[in-house]
Design a protein around this motif. Structure first.
Motif, PDB file in Angstrom:
ATOM      1  N   GLN A  59       0.817  -1.226   0.000  1.00 60.93           N
ATOM      2  CA  GLN A  59       0.000   0.000   0.000  1.00 60.93           C
ATOM      3  C   GLN A  59       0.855   1.283   0.000  1.00 60.93           C
ATOM      4  N   ILE A  60       2.160   1.134   0.225  1.00 68.96           N
ATOM      5  CA  ILE A  60       3.032   2.325   0.265  1.00 68.96           C
ATOM      6  C   ILE A  60       2.957   3.084  -1.055  1.00 68.96           C
ATOM      7  N   GLU A  61       2.959   2.314  -2.144  1.00 64.71           N
ATOM      8  CA  GLU A  61       3.004   2.940  -3.481  1.00 64.71           C
ATOM      9  C   GLU A  61       1.847   3.889  -3.749  1.00 64.71           C
ATOM     10  N   ARG A  62       0.716   3.606  -3.089  1.00 72.77           N
ATOM     11  CA  ARG A  62      -0.443   4.452  -3.293  1.00 72.77           C
ATOM     12  C   ARG A  62      -0.278   5.817  -2.606  1.00 72.77           C
ATOM     13  N   LEU A  63       0.652   5.875  -1.681  1.00 74.01           N
ATOM     14  CA  LEU A  63       0.801   7.081  -0.865  1.00 74.01           C
ATOM     15  C   LEU A  63       2.091   7.845  -1.142  1.00 74.01           C
ATOM     16  N   ALA A  64       3.150   7.087  -1.469  1.00 71.49           N
ATOM     17  CA  ALA A  64       4.470   7.727  -1.588  1.00 71.49           C
ATOM     18  C   ALA A  64       4.920   7.803  -3.034  1.00 71.49           C
ATOM     19  N   ASP A  65       5.586   8.906  -3.339  1.00 74.37           N
ATOM     20  CA  ASP A  65       6.047   9.190  -4.689  1.00 74.37           C
ATOM     21  C   ASP A  65       7.391   8.536  -4.975  1.00 74.37           C
ATOM     22  N   THR A  66       8.242   8.555  -3.956  1.00 78.26           N
ATOM     23  CA  THR A  66       9.607   8.058  -4.135  1.00 78.26           C
ATOM     24  C   THR A  66       9.872   7.016  -3.058  1.00 78.26           C
ATOM     25  N   ILE A  67      10.426   5.874  -3.459  1.00 80.07           N
ATOM     26  CA  ILE A  67      10.740   4.829  -2.481  1.00 80.07           C
ATOM     27  C   ILE A  67      12.269   4.801  -2.283  1.00 80.07           C
ATOM     28  N   PRO A  68      12.754   5.255  -1.126  1.00 79.60           N
ATOM     29  CA  PRO A  68      14.204   5.264  -0.914  1.00 79.60           C
ATOM     30  C   PRO A  68      14.764   3.837  -0.883  1.00 79.60           C
ATOM     31  N   GLU A  69      16.035   3.728  -1.237  1.00 80.59           N
ATOM     32  CA  GLU A  69      16.710   2.422  -1.288  1.00 80.59           C
ATOM     33  C   GLU A  69      16.658   1.672   0.047  1.00 80.59           C
ATOM     34  N   THR A  70      16.735   2.434   1.133  1.00 85.02           N
ATOM     35  CA  THR A  70      16.808   1.803   2.456  1.00 85.02           C
ATOM     36  C   THR A  70      15.444   1.311   2.950  1.00 85.02           C
ATOM     37  N   LEU A  71      14.366   1.715   2.270  1.00 88.46           N
ATOM     38  CA  LEU A  71      13.034   1.432   2.818  1.00 88.46           C
ATOM     39  C   LEU A  71      12.732  -0.063   3.011  1.00 88.46           C
ATOM     40  N   PRO A  72      13.007  -0.934   2.001  1.00 86.14           N
ATOM     41  CA  PRO A  72      12.646  -2.343   2.192  1.00 86.14           C
ATOM     42  C   PRO A  72      13.250  -2.958   3.453  1.00 86.14           C
ATOM     43  N   GLN A  73      14.489  -2.602   3.745  1.00 87.57           N
ATOM     44  CA  GLN A  73      15.135  -3.155   4.937  1.00 87.57           C
ATOM     45  C   GLN A  73      14.484  -2.629   6.221  1.00 87.57           C
ATOM     46  N   ILE A  74      14.112  -1.353   6.189  1.00 88.77           N
ATOM     47  CA  ILE A  74      13.453  -0.755   7.358  1.00 88.77           C
ATOM     48  C   ILE A  74      12.104  -1.436   7.583  1.00 88.77           C
ATOM     49  N   VAL A  75      11.361  -1.618   6.494  1.00 91.02           N
ATOM     50  CA  VAL A  75      10.040  -2.253   6.579  1.00 91.02           C
ATOM     51  C   VAL A  75      10.181  -3.668   7.138  1.00 91.02           C
ATOM     52  N   ASP A  76      11.172  -4.396   6.613  1.00 87.53           N
ATOM     53  CA  ASP A  76      11.415  -5.767   7.058  1.00 87.53           C
ATOM     54  C   ASP A  76      11.713  -5.851   8.541  1.00 87.53           C
ATOM     55  N   GLN A  77      12.524  -4.920   8.987  1.00 83.07           N
ATOM     56  CA  GLN A  77      13.007  -4.959  10.367  1.00 83.07           C
ATOM     57  C   GLN A  77      11.989  -4.419  11.367  1.00 83.07           C
ATOM     58  N   PHE A  78      11.260  -3.364  10.992  1.00 88.71           N
ATOM     59  CA  PHE A  78      10.486  -2.632  12.014  1.00 88.71           C
ATOM     60  C   PHE A  78       8.971  -2.698  11.875  1.00 88.71           C
ATOM     61  N   TRP A  79       8.448  -3.178  10.757  1.00 90.54           N
ATOM     62  CA  TRP A  79       6.995  -3.240  10.588  1.00 90.54           C
ATOM     63  C   TRP A  79       6.511  -4.662  10.672  1.00 90.54           C
ATOM     64  N   PRO A  80       5.351  -4.960  11.246  1.00 90.03           N
ATOM     65  CA  PRO A  80       4.532  -3.981  11.950  1.00 90.03           C
ATOM     66  C   PRO A  80       5.225  -3.530  13.235  1.00 90.03           C
ATOM     67  N   GLY A  81       5.089  -2.243  13.560  1.00 90.18           N
ATOM     68  CA  GLY A  81       5.719  -1.758  14.787  1.00 90.18           C
ATOM     69  C   GLY A  81       5.691  -0.247  14.892  1.00 90.18           C
ATOM     70  N   PRO A  82       6.205   0.271  16.025  1.00 91.76           N
ATOM     71  CA  PRO A  82       6.069   1.703  16.329  1.00 91.76           C
ATOM     72  C   PRO A  82       7.117   2.578  15.642  1.00 91.76           C
ATOM     73  N   LEU A  83       7.186   2.483  14.320  1.00 86.45           N
ATOM     74  CA  LEU A  83       8.083   3.343  13.546  1.00 86.45           C
ATOM     75  C   LEU A  83       7.302   3.937  12.375  1.00 86.45           C
ATOM     76  N   THR A  84       7.190   5.264  12.368  1.00 87.12           N
ATOM     77  CA  THR A  84       6.537   5.973  11.258  1.00 87.12           C
ATOM     78  C   THR A  84       7.624   6.458  10.315  1.00 87.12           C
ATOM     79  N   VAL A  85       7.435   6.184   9.026  1.00 82.65           N
ATOM     80  CA  VAL A  85       8.424   6.591   8.030  1.00 82.65           C
ATOM     81  C   VAL A  85       7.837   7.739   7.210  1.00 82.65           C
ATOM     82  N   VAL A  86       8.584   8.840   7.111  1.00 83.29           N
ATOM     83  CA  VAL A  86       8.127   9.996   6.330  1.00 83.29           C
ATOM     84  C   VAL A  86       8.770   9.941   4.944  1.00 83.29           C
ATOM     85  N   LEU A  87       7.907   9.964   3.916  1.00 83.49           N
ATOM     86  CA  LEU A  87       8.356   9.866   2.517  1.00 83.49           C
ATOM     87  C   LEU A  87       7.745  11.004   1.718  1.00 83.49           C
TER      88      LEU A  87
END
Ligand code: AMP
Ligand code: MG
Length: 317
Positions: free
Chosen positions: A69-97
């Motif tokens: 669902q990220i693609e529907r909201l964010a214009d640019t997907i940073p390189e580091t995002l997949p690793q952050i998502v893997d490590q911290f989601w679901p969880g208490p980390l909000t990512v600003v894109l």
């Protein structure tokens, strides 16, 4: 008064119906209770700002149940995002894109970015999966007041409103999500339940830069997360038996008669902080004080979010 639903399948269906008809619903998360509305329903989002009395330039976090669902909201997907998502989601980390332009400006607080997270709460995840669209959900308290960690806290902040609340009992982490901007160099914009040490394992260069939202919003105060009773950091003031004292495992000041001790474990203390501030507020004492943990502890990463909340809650205006 708001009315409570439970967490059964039929309660989730009722909440989905309510959201689809343009309503606002109180929702449990692992951090604090939220006030949720469909991210693309501008009237419902306006209602959240009205209920909270939230400044229009303070953006809302969008909650999703799947990374697709990220693609529907964010214009640019940073390189580091997949690793952050893997490590911290679901969880208490909000990512600003960087936001897609069709994300309503009201949700973005007028800016060009969007804050997104997958929460780690079974009821909220069921709701998100059933409705299958992003839900904006800021904390379910009036602006600048203590955040709610139970359904009863939500009711007490909105005594004359009639929205439903999915009551799943007390929240588990008790402090809000950490907000991490990946627009440009990784920067933490709000300290929260995901530690800086954990973020550094993936983003060794992450920096902390806490914009004081409240200073940037004319007419609003710097005081936030605050009880209604005057609340100060204790620095040797004389304590009377009309004062309340919050401790973190240290010794109470002399003469202290009303003492709440959250202990010296930051995880446990964070869990109970808001409920305790609300309880202290209700005892109708004259002044509340907090005895800060000792300096050695203050330097430790896992106390940062609690210290941030106490600093804001004790601001004079
Ligand atoms: P609340 O939901 O009440 O806990 O507040 C949400 C927090 O996330 C606020 O501090 C917002 O400023 C922050 N936030 C949400 N969206 C964004 C964004 N697009 N950019 C920066 N901060 C954000
Ligand atoms: Mg809040």
């Amino acid at each position: 008064m708001a009315h409570r639903l439970g967490t059964s399948a039929s309660d989730i269906v009722a909440a989905v119906d309510y959201l689809r008809s343009g309503g606002v619903v109180g929702v449990p998360t692992e951090t604090v209770y939220g006030l949720a509305a469909s991210a693309f329903d501008i009237d419902a989002i306006s209602e959240i700002y009205r209920l909270k009395n939230r400044p229009a330039n303070n953006p809302l976090i969008l909650h999703i149940h799947h990374p697709s669902q990220i693609e529907r909201l964010a214009d640019t997907i940073p390189e580091t995002l997949p690793q952050i998502v893997d490590q911290f989601w679901p969880g208490p980390l909000t990512v600003v894109l960087k936001a897609r332009p069709d994300v309503p400006a009201i949700v973005r607080g007028g800016g060009d970015t969007v804050g997104i997270r997958i929460p780690n709460h079974p009821t909220f995840l069921q709701l998100l999966a059933s409705i299958n669209e992003p839900l904006a959900a800021p904390s379910a308290n009036r602006s600048n007041h203590v955040s709610p960690t139970t359904a009863a806290h939500v009711e007490s902040d909105f005594p004359t409103e009639s929205f439903p609340i999915l009551d799943a009992g007390p929240t588990t982490t008790g402090l809000e999500s950490t907000v991490l901007s990946l627009v440009g160099p990784p920067t933490v914009l709000r300290l929260g339940s995901t530690s800086i040490t954990a973020l550094r394992e993936i983003l060794p260069d992450v920096t902390i830069d806490l914009p004081d939202q409240q200073i940037e919003s004319p007419g609003t105060s710097k005081r936030h997360y605050a009880p209604k009773t005057p609340f100060h950091i204790w620095s040797d003031q004389k304590i009377t038996n009309e004062d309340g004292v919050l401790l973190f495992g240290g010794p109470p000041p002399e003469q202290a008669a009303h003492v709440w001790d959250l202990g010296d474990d930051p995880t446990q203390a964070g869990k109970k902080l808001y409920a305790t501030l609300r309880e202290m507020d209700q005892t109708q004492l004259r002044v509340l004080y907090v005895v800060l943990p000792n300096e050695k502890k203050l330097m430790q990463d896992d106390w940062l979010a609690i210290m941030d909340r106490l600093r804001r809650a004790t601001q004079s205006k």
